[in-house]
Design a protein around this motif. Structure first.
Motif, short mmCIF file in Angstrom:
data_model
loop_
_atom_site.label_atom_id
_atom_site.label_comp_id
_atom_site.label_asym_id
_atom_site.label_seq_id
_atom_site.Cartn_x
_atom_site.Cartn_y
_atom_site.Cartn_z
N GLY A 1 8.76 -19.06 29.99
CA GLY A 1 7.88 -19.19 28.83
C GLY A 1 6.77 -18.16 28.88
O GLY A 1 7.02 -16.98 29.19
N LEU A 2 5.55 -18.59 28.62
CA LEU A 2 4.41 -17.68 28.55
C LEU A 2 3.86 -17.39 29.95
O LEU A 2 2.78 -17.84 30.36
N ALA B 1 -1.01 -19.45 27.20
CA ALA B 1 -0.34 -20.69 27.61
C ALA B 1 -1.33 -21.85 27.59
O ALA B 1 -2.34 -21.82 28.29
N THR C 1 8.42 -24.97 31.35
CA THR C 1 8.18 -23.90 30.39
C THR C 1 6.74 -23.94 29.91
O THR C 1 6.27 -24.97 29.42
N THR D 1 3.89 -22.94 27.24
CA THR D 1 3.95 -22.73 25.81
C THR D 1 2.54 -22.81 25.21
O THR D 1 1.61 -23.31 25.85
N ASP D 2 2.41 -22.33 23.98
CA ASP D 2 1.12 -22.41 23.30
C ASP D 2 1.03 -23.59 22.35
O ASP D 2 0.01 -23.77 21.68
N LYS D 3 2.08 -24.39 22.27
CA LYS D 3 2.11 -25.55 21.37
C LYS D 3 2.39 -26.83 22.16
O LYS D 3 3.09 -26.80 23.17
N PRO E 1 4.23 -29.69 23.46
CA PRO E 1 5.67 -29.89 23.48
C PRO E 1 6.05 -31.32 23.11
O PRO E 1 5.25 -32.25 23.25
#
Length: 335
Positions: free
Chosen positions: A120-121, A176, A259, A261-263, A265
């Motif tokens: 991911g990020l 992230a 992972t 992520t910027d959102k 989950p």
């Protein structure tokens, strides 16, 4: 820098149910009549499960001793839950919805070889194999309380490593904000995944998530062992999450991917029943489950079904050092 956390409170062991009552529990239930039985059935399903004598456990699980150091900073002065109960009474819907299903259905589960991806990020995606889980980062034992949403709790000696150490290797990007986790999807090995009927209505694979500040908190760990041995399959072998200030369903088992992520989950239980299970799932005695109170809990130690002694539930399961993570948040809304 070393982080030293002291337990906020010391509990005494619960009184042990008299063996004659335990052995004759069917007659006792019968003597209660339908009204008494109904009262018992109104309790969470987890009230029925601490039946087996602790000494009856047969260590036939495919585990091995681990090399680890004991982290003295995480040794609350509390009575450990017997190993027999930890390894025979738990939720792992991939192997069935009854709390005795995992130990009965998971013994042929293949955990070697295994692959855990961190992606991911991040600047440096990682792929760990089975051996990496036990050698890449130094293992340590931490004794944690684990509180289940059904109002029971255990005190368990986990062996593993701090999640933040693994994430640091992957070098998260500044964008992230969350960390997403996913369980293995293998219906041939995991009978609960074969249909929503056998798996309690869950849409598999099981997924979970944390905010990145939660994931990198020193209390959050990836466990590869319990009671000094590698995890048995019913407890989430070969690697699982342990977040001790949250309800147990956040501690996802048999992880294959992490992972960044910027959102926010998706999480399995919020997706299935969002009115009952929120994203944060912090232990909070002031916020009841829609079907039962969370103000107290039954600490599982020795004894059986009629060991009814309870203890007050503490905010964040007693791990008050995480409270600053949620400063200014309405914890009745962000439950």
């Amino acid at each position: 820098m070393a982080h030293r956390f002291k337990p906020s409170q010391t509990f005494k062991d619960c009184d042990v149910t008299d063996e004659s009552v335990y052995r004759d529990r069917r007659n006792v239930i019968k003597s209660l009549g339908f009204a008494g039985l109904g009262a018992l059935m109104s309790q969470p399903a987890s009230a029925f499960g601490w039946f087996t004598d602790d000494e009856e456990k047969k260590d036939t699980f495919r585990t091995r001793p681990l090399d680890f150091s004991v982290n003295e900073n995480f040794k609350p002065d509390e009575v450990l839950t017997p190993e027999a109960k930890v390894t025979s009474y738990n939720n792992f819907y991939e192997f069935g919805t009854d709390k005795s299903d995992p130990v009965n259905n998971a013994q042929q589960f293949i955990t070697e070889p295994w692959t855990l991806k961190v992606d991911g990020l991040v600047e440096k995606p990682l792929t760990l194999n089975y051996d990496d889980l036990f050698t890449r980062l130094a293992l340590e034992e931490r004794i944690y309380r684990l509180r289940c949403v059904e109002a029971w709790s255990m005190v368990i000696p986990w062996t593993g490593f701090q999640l933040s150490h693994l994430l640091a290797e992957a070098k998260p990007l500044s964008s992230a904000k969350y960390v997403a986790f996913k369980t293995l999807y293998d219906p041939e090995q995991m009978p609960g995944q074969r249909s929503r009927f056998t798996g309690g209505g869950v849409d598999y694979p099981y997924v979970e998530g944390l905010r990145i500040d939660e994931a990198t908190h020193p209390l959050t760990m990836l466990a590869t062992g319990v009671y000094g041995k590698s995890l048995p399959p019913q407890n989430g072998a070969p690697v699982r999450l342990v977040v001790p200030w949250k309800y147990g369903f956040k501690s996802i088992k048999s992880i294959v991917s992490i992972t960044l992520t910027d959102k926010e989950p998706p999480t399995t239980w919020k997706r299935l029943a969002h009115r009952e299970y929120g994203f944060y799932a912090n232990v909070n005695p002031a916020v009841d489950h829609p079907r039962w109170s969370q103000a107290s809990e039954r600490r599982i130690t020795s004894g059986g079904l009629f060991n009814q002694n309870r203890i007050p539930t503490r905010p964040f399961n007693g791990y008050e050092e995480v409270a600053s993570l949620y400063a200014g948040m309405d914890l009745s809304k962000f439950y």
